[in-house]
Each structure stands twice: as structure tokens, then as C-alpha cells.
Design a protein around this motif. Structure first.
Motif, mmCIF file in Angstrom:
data_model
loop_
_atom_site.group_PDB
_atom_site.id
_atom_site.type_symbol
_atom_site.label_atom_id
_atom_site.label_comp_id
_atom_site.label_asym_id
_atom_site.label_seq_id
_atom_site.Cartn_x
_atom_site.Cartn_y
_atom_site.Cartn_z
ATOM 1 N N ARG A 70 25.224 154.475 23.158
ATOM 2 C CA ARG A 70 25.041 153.129 22.484
ATOM 3 C C ARG A 70 24.356 153.326 21.143
ATOM 4 N NH1 ARG A 70 24.354 147.095 24.418
ATOM 5 N NH2 ARG A 70 25.963 146.957 25.929
ATOM 6 N N LEU A 71 25.160 153.162 19.888
ATOM 7 C CA LEU A 71 24.570 153.549 18.848
ATOM 8 C C LEU A 71 23.631 152.208 18.347
ATOM 9 C CD1 LEU A 71 27.733 154.403 16.744
ATOM 10 C CD2 LEU A 71 26.126 155.979 17.666
ATOM 11 N N THR A 72 23.875 151.162 18.718
ATOM 12 C CA THR A 72 23.098 150.029 18.761
ATOM 13 C C THR A 72 23.110 149.140 19.849
ATOM 14 O OG1 THR A 72 24.913 148.974 17.717
ATOM 15 C CG2 THR A 72 23.488 149.831 16.209
ATOM 16 N N TRP A 188 20.248 155.937 11.359
ATOM 17 C CA TRP A 188 20.465 155.589 12.761
ATOM 18 C C TRP A 188 18.941 155.718 13.363
ATOM 19 C CZ3 TRP A 188 19.033 158.876 16.956
ATOM 20 C CH2 TRP A 188 19.311 158.168 18.077
ATOM 21 N N ARG A 189 18.528 154.714 14.238
ATOM 22 C CA ARG A 189 17.242 154.529 14.607
ATOM 23 C C ARG A 189 17.159 154.467 16.217
ATOM 24 N NH1 ARG A 189 18.497 150.365 11.429
ATOM 25 N NH2 ARG A 189 17.169 151.221 9.745
ATOM 26 N N VAL A 190 16.104 154.741 16.781
ATOM 27 C CA VAL A 190 15.786 154.253 18.061
ATOM 28 C C VAL A 190 14.571 153.577 18.180
ATOM 29 C CG1 VAL A 190 16.932 156.325 19.256
ATOM 30 C CG2 VAL A 190 14.584 156.385 18.454
ATOM 31 N N LYS A 191 14.493 152.604 19.224
ATOM 32 C CA LYS A 191 13.136 152.156 19.522
ATOM 33 C C LYS A 191 12.756 151.908 20.687
ATOM 34 C CE LYS A 191 11.649 146.827 18.274
ATOM 35 N NZ LYS A 191 12.434 145.752 17.578
ATOM 36 N N GLY A 192 11.288 151.770 20.917
ATOM 37 C CA GLY A 192 10.821 151.863 22.101
ATOM 38 C C GLY A 192 9.175 151.954 22.165
ATOM 39 N N PRO A 193 8.697 151.605 23.390
ATOM 40 C CA PRO A 193 7.228 151.779 23.575
ATOM 41 C C PRO A 193 6.861 153.146 23.405
ATOM 42 C CG PRO A 193 8.161 151.481 25.618
ATOM 43 C CD PRO A 193 9.307 151.359 24.772
ATOM 44 N N VAL A 194 5.424 153.558 22.853
ATOM 45 C CA VAL A 194 4.882 154.988 22.925
ATOM 46 C C VAL A 194 4.415 155.109 24.353
ATOM 47 C CG1 VAL A 194 3.243 156.167 22.109
ATOM 48 C CG2 VAL A 194 4.399 154.703 20.426
#
Length: 317
Positions: A70-72, A188-194
């Protein structure tokens, strides 16, 4: 932008809208052109402008065990759509019932009955309904019968190549995040907890924030110049490593982010990593000292890339 999940209880103010239909994975430049047509038509006719999209992506429903890049993710997709001037987003659950609906039933029960659409905007290659039995031509015929307008948007191309989610995935698979950004209209980006890691970076003098990649992510391995948005709204520059750490254990791929001029503890906090450009491919080094020297050079190159890149404006780059 108002987000409505399902079509069973659509509020009156969302009915009679001009809707762009699609999956919009990536919300790339081609998608943006299609959505722009919907917004223009809505403003001309004094109606709400919106999108109708499906969650999960039909490919994920039909092939749940296959990896799907998934790109988004939905949250990111809705945030980008919100910035395009839309009034409403209708998210239909793509389940067995929807998959079994014929194109005619989808039009009569959902588009006309539940949503009371005034106008539909689709891409030239849009298919829908059981066994992909409906097309843009199906919608045109139905529009004439039911009284809604239909606009079919031809492909939007860059140097002869139509913008597509597939082309963006291919660019990312090669690690070409700059080309992907040009096609997306943003990095393009990714998001998540450290999350916790082996802390090898700390021992080498480069403490990193490790981020778990979403399932199916297929980004070519290497070192990247990145911008990182913290959960408090700050945006920082950095260098990111994605790879299997061949110098040490050649294990599972990991995303490690080194933030420049930053020494705060952010373990457990959510960050968003935007990939600006690639510095180099991943490779194995003969020793930790050789790796450290290379990391110093990588960071210098990443700083130079970011200094020359456009500054982020507002919420999105």
C-alpha cells in the motif's frame, strides 16, 4: 472533509454530491487530476465534492495472504484527500457482499439509492461490480437512465508514461524515492511508532529510531535522505537506513532513522518518515570502523541533499 463509513446512513448534506470513484492508492498526480475535475464540477453546480473509495483494497480482499504494498494506508489517504478541497469522503467496506454485487445493483442501490449522486467522475480504466462487469461506458448508460452526469478522465502522463500506482511501486522497489515523489506530487512516507532495536547505532555513535514497516512494504534497500515529522509537529532532517545489516547479521529488513542534531528520547512515540532522495545502495563492510567512516560520509551527503531540497510547507512537503 467529512468522512462517512458505509452507505447505510448517509446524511442529507452528503447526498447529491459530485463523486470521484476509485481506490486512489497513493493519491498520485493522475488521481489528483481526476479529483480536480470532480471539485471543478461540484463548484460549478453548487454541490458537495467528494470521493467514494473502498477499504480494504479489492486486491487485499481477494488475495488476503499475498503481500500488497500500500502506498497510502487509509489514514494517510484521507489526510491527502482532505487537502484537495473535497467536502466528503465515503469509505465503502469491500467485503463479500460488495464483491458479489453486480454493476447494475451497485449503481441502483448505492450510487442512486443511498447516495443520490448528481455526477460521477472516473478514470478511463475504471471497472466495478461482480467480476469487474461494469465500466465507464456502463456508468454513462446508467447516468442517462437515472439522471446523473458522468465524466471520464483520460490518462494523465509524464513524458508519455501515465501516472499509476504500479509505476510508483516499481520506482520504490528500485529505491528511486525521488522519481516516486515526482509521480506522487509529494515524498513517499511511512508512519509508525519508534520501537526497540539492537542499539548497534548507538554503539557506533549514530543512535537511531527504529520504525516497523507496514506489511507488504517493498522499498529498495539503501541509505536515504529523509525528513521526519514528530508527533509534536516538529520536522527534522535525517538519514535513514533500510536493509538487512549485512555487516552484522544479514537479518530481517529494518528501517533505522538517524536524526541530525537531535538527542531526545522518542522511544514509543509515533514518527512520520518522508523519503527525499537516495544516498547509496546497501552493502557489506569489512569492519565496524569502515562502516562508521561510510556513515559519516552518508550523513554529509544526506545533509547536502536536504539543504538543496524544497523546504516542507505546512502539514505536507
Amino acid at each position: 472533509m467529512r468522512v462517512i463509513h458505509g452507505s447505510e446512513a448517509v446524511p442529507p448534506e452528503a447526498r447529491g454530491a459530485v463523486l470521484a470513484l476509485g481506490n486512489f492508492d497513493g493519491v498520485h498526480r493522475g488521481h489528483q487530476a481526476l479529483i480536480s475535475r470532480a471539485v471543478t464540477e461540484a463548484r460549478r453546480s453548487g454541490r458537495p465534492a467528494g470521493v467514494l473509495l473502498f477499504e480494504p483494497h479489492p486486491r487485499e480482499f481477494f488475495n488476503p495472504d499475498a503481500p500488497h504494498f500500500r502506498l497510502t494506508p487509509l489514514e494517510e489517504k484521507l489526510a491527502v484527500l482532505d487537502e484537495l478541497g473535497l467536502d466528503v469522503a465515503i469509505v465503502l467496506p469491500f467485503d463479500a457482499a460488495l464483491a458479489a454485487r453486480s454493476a447494475e445493483s451497485f449503481i441502483a442501490d448505492i450510487l442512486v439509492g443511498a447516495l443520490g449522486v448528481a455526477h460521477i467522475v472516473v478514470g478511463y480504466h475504471f471497472f466495478f461490480g461482480r467480476n469487474r462487469g461494469g465500466s465507464a461506458e456502463t456508468l454513462r448508460a446508467a447516468g442517462a437512465a437515472h439522471g446523473f452526469g458522468v465524466t471520464v478522465v483520460e490518462p494523465v502522463a509524464d513524458r508519455g508514461e501515465p501516472y499509476s500506482s504500479t509505476a510508483i511501486r516499481l520506482a520504490l522497489a528500485e529505491g528511486d524515492v525521488k522519481d516516486a515523489a515526482e509521480k506522487l506530487g509529494r515524498p513517499w512516507r511511512v508512519k509508525g511508532p519508534v520501537i526497540g532495536g539492537a542499539r548497534r547505532g548507538t554503539g557506533l555513535g549514530f543512535p537511531t529510531a527504529n520504525v516497523a514497516l507496514p506489511k507488504g512494504t517493498a522499498l529498495g534497500h539503501g541509505i536515504f535522505a529523509v525528513r521526519v515529522r514528530l508527533d509534536d509537529g516538529r520536522t527534522l532532517n535525517g538519514a535513514a537506513y533500510l536493509g538487512t545489516r549485512p555487516t552484522f547479521d544479514d537479518g530481517m529488513p529494518v528501517l533505522e532513522v538517524f536524526l541530525f542534531d537531535f538527542d531526545e528520547e522518542i522511544y514509543g512515540r509515533e514518527i512520520e518518515v518522508s523519503f527525499i532522495d537516495k544516498v547509496r545502495d546497501d552493502r557489506k563492510f569489512a569492519s565496524a570502523d569502515e562502516l562508521v567512516r561510510q556513515m559519516q560520509d552518508d550523513c554529509a551527503k544526506a545533509r547536502a541533499i536536504l539543504a538543496a531540497a524544497p523546504s516542507p510547507q505546512g502539514r505536507r512537503e
